[in-house]
Structures are given as structure tokens and as C-alpha cells.
Motif scaffolding. Structure first.
Motif, PDB file in Angstrom:
ATOM      1  N   LEU A 145       9.400   7.216  -5.752  1.00 53.00           N
ATOM      2  CA  LEU A 145       9.498   7.030  -7.200  1.00 53.00           C
ATOM      3  C   LEU A 145       8.197   7.351  -7.921  1.00 53.00           C
ATOM      4  CD1 LEU A 145      11.586   3.741  -7.136  1.00 53.00           C
ATOM      5  CD2 LEU A 145      12.348   5.957  -8.012  1.00 53.00           C
ATOM      6  N   GLY A 146       7.207   7.829  -7.179  1.00 54.14           N
ATOM      7  CA  GLY A 146       5.947   8.223  -7.794  1.00 54.14           C
ATOM      8  C   GLY A 146       4.960   7.097  -7.985  1.00 54.14           C
ATOM      9  N   VAL A 147       5.203   5.941  -7.359  1.00 49.65           N
ATOM     10  CA  VAL A 147       4.300   4.804  -7.480  1.00 49.65           C
ATOM     11  C   VAL A 147       3.189   4.940  -6.434  1.00 49.65           C
ATOM     12  CG1 VAL A 147       4.089   2.295  -7.381  1.00 49.65           C
ATOM     13  CG2 VAL A 147       6.195   3.341  -8.253  1.00 49.65           C
ATOM     14  N   PRO A 148       1.912   4.946  -6.835  1.00 50.45           N
ATOM     15  CA  PRO A 148       0.836   4.993  -5.842  1.00 50.45           C
ATOM     16  C   PRO A 148       0.882   3.770  -4.928  1.00 50.45           C
ATOM     17  CG  PRO A 148       0.003   5.511  -8.034  1.00 50.45           C
ATOM     18  CD  PRO A 148       1.400   4.994  -8.213  1.00 50.45           C
ATOM     19  N   VAL A 149       0.828   3.995  -3.627  1.00 49.92           N
ATOM     20  CA  VAL A 149       0.961   2.925  -2.637  1.00 49.92           C
ATOM     21  C   VAL A 149      -0.124   3.076  -1.575  1.00 49.92           C
ATOM     22  CG1 VAL A 149       2.406   1.970  -0.798  1.00 49.92           C
ATOM     23  CG2 VAL A 149       3.445   2.646  -2.969  1.00 49.92           C
ATOM     24  N   THR A 150      -0.743   1.963  -1.213  1.00 50.19           N
ATOM     25  CA  THR A 150      -1.641   1.905  -0.058  1.00 50.19           C
ATOM     26  C   THR A 150      -1.172   0.774   0.843  1.00 50.19           C
ATOM     27  OG1 THR A 150      -3.553   2.795  -1.248  1.00 50.19           O
ATOM     28  CG2 THR A 150      -4.003   1.471   0.711  1.00 50.19           C
ATOM     29  N   LEU A 151      -1.212   1.010   2.141  1.00 50.45           N
ATOM     30  CA  LEU A 151      -0.767   0.024   3.118  1.00 50.45           C
ATOM     31  C   LEU A 151      -1.946  -0.744   3.690  1.00 50.45           C
ATOM     32  CD1 LEU A 151       1.673   2.269   5.204  1.00 50.45           C
ATOM     33  CD2 LEU A 151       2.243   0.829   3.245  1.00 50.45           C
ATOM     34  N   ILE A 152      -1.762  -2.026   3.912  1.00 44.63           N
ATOM     35  CA  ILE A 152      -2.664  -2.801   4.763  1.00 44.63           C
ATOM     36  C   ILE A 152      -1.926  -3.004   6.074  1.00 44.63           C
ATOM     37  CG2 ILE A 152      -3.810  -5.018   5.116  1.00 44.63           C
ATOM     38  CD1 ILE A 152      -4.374  -5.161   2.182  1.00 44.63           C
ATOM     39  N   GLY A 153      -2.438  -2.391   7.120  1.00 47.77           N
ATOM     40  CA  GLY A 153      -1.745  -2.363   8.398  1.00 47.77           C
ATOM     41  C   GLY A 153      -1.260  -0.957   8.706  1.00 47.77           C
ATOM     42  N   ARG A 154      -1.629  -0.437   9.863  1.00 49.59           N
ATOM     43  CA  ARG A 154      -1.231   0.910  10.266  1.00 49.59           C
ATOM     44  C   ARG A 154       0.294   1.016  10.330  1.00 49.59           C
ATOM     45  NH1 ARG A 154       0.395   3.422  14.848  1.00 49.59           N
ATOM     46  NH2 ARG A 154       0.286   1.495  16.079  1.00 49.59           N
ATOM     47  N   PRO A 155       0.872   2.058   9.714  1.00 57.27           N
ATOM     48  CA  PRO A 155       2.326   2.239   9.833  1.00 57.27           C
ATOM     49  C   PRO A 155       2.687   2.667  11.249  1.00 57.27           C
ATOM     50  CG  PRO A 155       1.348   4.090   8.657  1.00 57.27           C
ATOM     51  CD  PRO A 155       0.248   3.087   8.860  1.00 57.27           C
ATOM     52  N   LEU A 156       3.771   2.107  11.789  1.00 55.67           N
ATOM     53  CA  LEU A 156       4.183   2.466  13.148  1.00 55.67           C
ATOM     54  C   LEU A 156       4.724   3.891  13.209  1.00 55.67           C
ATOM     55  CD1 LEU A 156       5.917  -0.704  14.660  1.00 55.67           C
ATOM     56  CD2 LEU A 156       3.806   0.415  15.400  1.00 55.67           C
ATOM     57  N   GLN A 157       5.443   4.296  12.176  1.00 59.87           N
ATOM     58  CA  GLN A 157       5.991   5.646  12.149  1.00 59.87           C
ATOM     59  C   GLN A 157       5.052   6.570  11.389  1.00 59.87           C
ATOM     60  OE1 GLN A 157       9.834   5.083  10.386  1.00 59.87           O
ATOM     61  NE2 GLN A 157      10.695   4.073  12.191  1.00 59.87           N
ATOM     62  N   THR A 158       5.172   7.854  11.657  1.00 55.70           N
ATOM     63  CA  THR A 158       4.337   8.842  10.975  1.00 55.70           C
ATOM     64  C   THR A 158       4.516   8.717   9.468  1.00 55.70           C
ATOM     65  OG1 THR A 158       4.550  10.352  12.844  1.00 55.70           O
ATOM     66  CG2 THR A 158       3.819  11.285  10.752  1.00 55.70           C
ATOM     67  N   SER A 159       3.394   8.658   8.766  1.00 57.43           N
ATOM     68  CA  SER A 159       3.443   8.453   7.321  1.00 57.43           C
ATOM     69  C   SER A 159       2.253   9.144   6.671  1.00 57.43           C
ATOM     70  CB  SER A 159       3.413   6.954   6.990  1.00 57.43           C
ATOM     71  OG  SER A 159       3.313   6.740   5.590  1.00 57.43           O
ATOM     72  N   THR A 160       2.459   9.626   5.452  1.00 53.31           N
ATOM     73  CA  THR A 160       1.366  10.234   4.698  1.00 53.31           C
ATOM     74  C   THR A 160       0.652   9.205   3.824  1.00 53.31           C
ATOM     75  OG1 THR A 160       2.896  10.817   2.915  1.00 53.31           O
ATOM     76  CG2 THR A 160       2.544  12.459   4.635  1.00 53.31           C
ATOM     77  N   LEU A 161       1.117   7.954   3.838  1.00 55.72           N
ATOM     78  CA  LEU A 161       0.510   6.938   2.985  1.00 55.72           C
ATOM     79  C   LEU A 161      -0.851   6.517   3.535  1.00 55.72           C
ATOM     80  CD1 LEU A 161       3.564   4.598   2.267  1.00 55.72           C
ATOM     81  CD2 LEU A 161       2.598   6.365   0.785  1.00 55.72           C
TER      82      LEU A 161
END
Length: 334
Positions: A145-161
Motif C-alpha cells: 500500500l506504499g507505507v514505509p515499513v522497517t522490521l525489528i527482527g530478521r524476516p524468515l522469508q526473503t524480503s526487501t524490507l
């Protein structure tokens, strides 16, 4: 329409075609509508993930309200307020946002559909997702939806975030190496959830530590990082391996539960069984005996993730996803 030859910037029509649904259905999924079947909802999320679809957000008006961000903890409310880890990571993030005079909204991700509608409606300019499982809907739908997102915690699956995490693998390995150096031979573990990167990485580090020390793999019991889970898992491990002489718990709260179970079983710590936790929560210094643990820089993780999100919101080039170092804190339990 050729899905494999989709445009460089995929459209909603590409998503709908790949998912095998109408554009209206795909739009309802992305807008968080409940009027979609679970099968169609998952097909659209998978298509969004595969295509890397991102909806263009409306341009900001000149007189628009001040910017704000949201921190979403992907755990039930009871867990959010009971586990001191979350208050510490949120404090670090909040302090970093405050330096930019940016307020931070706190939310629990128990109701992702309604939360998605709010977060994508223009009220919020960026979102921190804190330890969300890869299957959590917000991990896919908010970026689409175009919302900027940053994760805390490594994503288990391949991700560009972008994400920020601690060196969970190295910390667990260090714990096992310490136990082996102090003469422990029958080391077991209370691992975290297998669908969370912290659980997966700490278990991998545990196994690496055993291999480096030339020790045979011991039994594994799984828990959800809580004290009750630690009690239950430790009891099961004692049943399966009565001769165990050390346990690495993948969180301090589970280590506290393990201490309780060992005391109930008449095992002395550390004389009979050594115990190491992970986190270095404030309570670790006040257990009986005080808990040896792996310290992760919790507040720094929150602050680094906040800086990553701010850079993303401003269109700046973000630094590579940082993995922050962990250290062994020696006390009396091991």
C-alpha cells in the motif's frame, strides 16, 4: 496478460491476474475488507509478495498535519505489557523519533485487518513492525500500500524490507561455548518459536556451539519466550534427559521458568545444572542465583530501527540492515 512479463512497476491488475481474482477483490484485500474469502485473501498476498507490488500513495498536501509513526508489536496485548523486552525496544525507538519531534503511536497486531485500514489511511507516515512472524498480513500488505515499513527482527522469508536485529546466532553460540569451557557435557536447550527468526537463529547458534565443542546434540524443547513455557519445557527436558548438566534458554523469562522447575526437582544451580538465558533483562540480576545471560542491546535495536524508518520515509539511502553484537554477562547461574 503475461504475468511473467509484467510491467516494471506492477499494477493492481497484475496482482489480480496472478492471484486469479478480480481487481475489485484484490483491492478489497489490500484495503483490509472482511468481505473476502481466506483463500482469495492469501492468493492476493502471495501475488503482492511475488510481484513486489507497491501502491502509490497520494502526495502530501502542503498544509498536512505533522508527520507521525506507529510501532506495531505483533503479539497479544497481554504479552506486550508483560514482557519487559518490548518496553525497552519501544523506549529506544521512541527516543530516536523524539529527536526528530515525531510522535510514535503504539499498537498491538492482534486485529491486522482493522489496523491495516488505519495505518494505510493517511494517519501514519511510517510503521515499525516488531517481531512479526513472516505470515503476519501486515508484513505484505503495508508495503504494497506504499507505507514505509522497517522490521525489528530478521524476516524468515526473503524480503526487501529493511530490518534491525541482534546477533542471535552468535550470542547462542557464545553461551554454549561458555558452558563447554566450564566442563558441561550434557547441554540441552529451551528454544524459541520455530516461526520467529530469534527462535530459529538462537537454535542454530546452539547447534553450532555444540559442534565446535565436539559435543553430541541434546534434546530440544520449544517455548514461546515466557516464564510458564520455561517451567514446562524444563520439566520435559528433565524427564527425557535426567543426567543433563546445563541448559541454554532462548530468553531470560524462559530461563527464570527453568530455574523454578530445577528447584522443584531438587537440582542445584549451578552445582548440578548450569543455566544461561538470553536478553539480560533487569530481572536477570535478581534471580536466585543471579542469571548468567546473553545481553542484546535492546534499546539500541529500537533506535537503529527508528533511524532506518526515518531514512526510508525521507527517501534517503538507508544503511545496510544492521545486526548488533551480543555479549555474555557472567553471573552465578553458570
Amino acid at each position: 496478460m503475461s504475468i511473467t512479463a509484467a510491467a516494471e512497476h506492477p499494477t493492481l491488475a497484475h496482482v489480480a491476474a496472478l492471484a486469479g481474482v478480480s481487481s475489485a477483490t484484490a483491492s478489497r484485500v489490500l484495503n483490509g475488507s472482511a468481505r473476502v474469502s481466506p483463500t482469495a485473501r492469501q492468493q492476493v498476498r502471495d501475488a503482492v509478495d511475488r510481484l513486489g507490488y507497491v501502491r502509490q500513495r497520494a502526495a502530501r498536501a502542503v498544509d498536512r498535519r505533522p508527520r507521525s509513526v506507529a510501532a506495531v508489536v505483533c503479539e497479544p496485548n497481554a504479552r506486550l505489557f508483560a514482557d519487559p523486552f518490548y518496553s525497552r525496544v519501544l523506549a529506544g525507538a521512541s527516543a530516536a523519533f523524539a529527536e526528530r519531534d515525531m510522535p510514535m503511536l503504539l499498537a498491538a497486531g492482534e486485529r491486522p485487518a482493522s489496523l491495516q485500514r488505519y495505518l494505510s489511511s493517511g494517519h501514519i507516515d511510517g510503521v515499525l513492525l516488531i517481531y512479526c512472524r513472516s505470515s503476519h498480513p501486515l508484513v505484505v500488505t503495508l508495503p504494497a500500500l506504499g507505507v514505509p515499513v522497517t522490521l525489528i527482527g530478521r524476516p524468515l522469508q526473503t524480503s526487501t524490507l529493511p530490518y534491525v536485529d541482534a546477533d542471535n546466532r552468535g550470542g547462542a553460540r557464545q553461551a554454549v561455548e561458555h558452558l563447554a569451557r566450564t566442563g558441561r557435557k550434557r547441554i540441552v536447550t529451551i528454544a524459541g518459536p520455530p516461526d520467529v527468526s530469534a527462535g530459529v537463529d538462537r537454535l542454530a547458534g546452539f547447534r553450532e556451539g555444540l559442534e565446535r565443542a565436539g559435543l553430541e546434540p541434546g534434546p530440544i524443547a520449544y517455548g514461546d519466550f515466557t516464564r510458564p513455557a520455561g517451567v514446562h519445557a524444563m520439566t520435559r527436558l528433565l524427564d527425557h534427559r535426567p543426567t543433563l548438566d546445563a541448559v541454554f534458554a532462548a530468553s531470560d523469562l524462559m530461563a527464570v521458568g527453568a530455574l523454578h522447575a530445577l528447584r522443584q526437582a531438587g537440582r542445584r544451580v549451578p552445582e548440578d545444572v548450569a543455566v544461561i538465558g538470553f536478553d539480560d533483562l533487569p530481572l536477570a540480576a535478581f534471580t536466585q542465583p543471579p542469571l548468567t545471560t546473553i545481553k542484546q542491546p535492546v534499546e539500541e535495536i529500537g533506535a537503529a530501527a527508528a533511524r532506518q524508518l526515518l531514512a526510508l520515509m525521507n527517501g534517503d539511502h538507508a544503511e545496510p540492515c544492521p545486526v548488533l553484537p551480543t555479549t555474555l554477562v557472567r553471573r552465578q547461574s553458570a
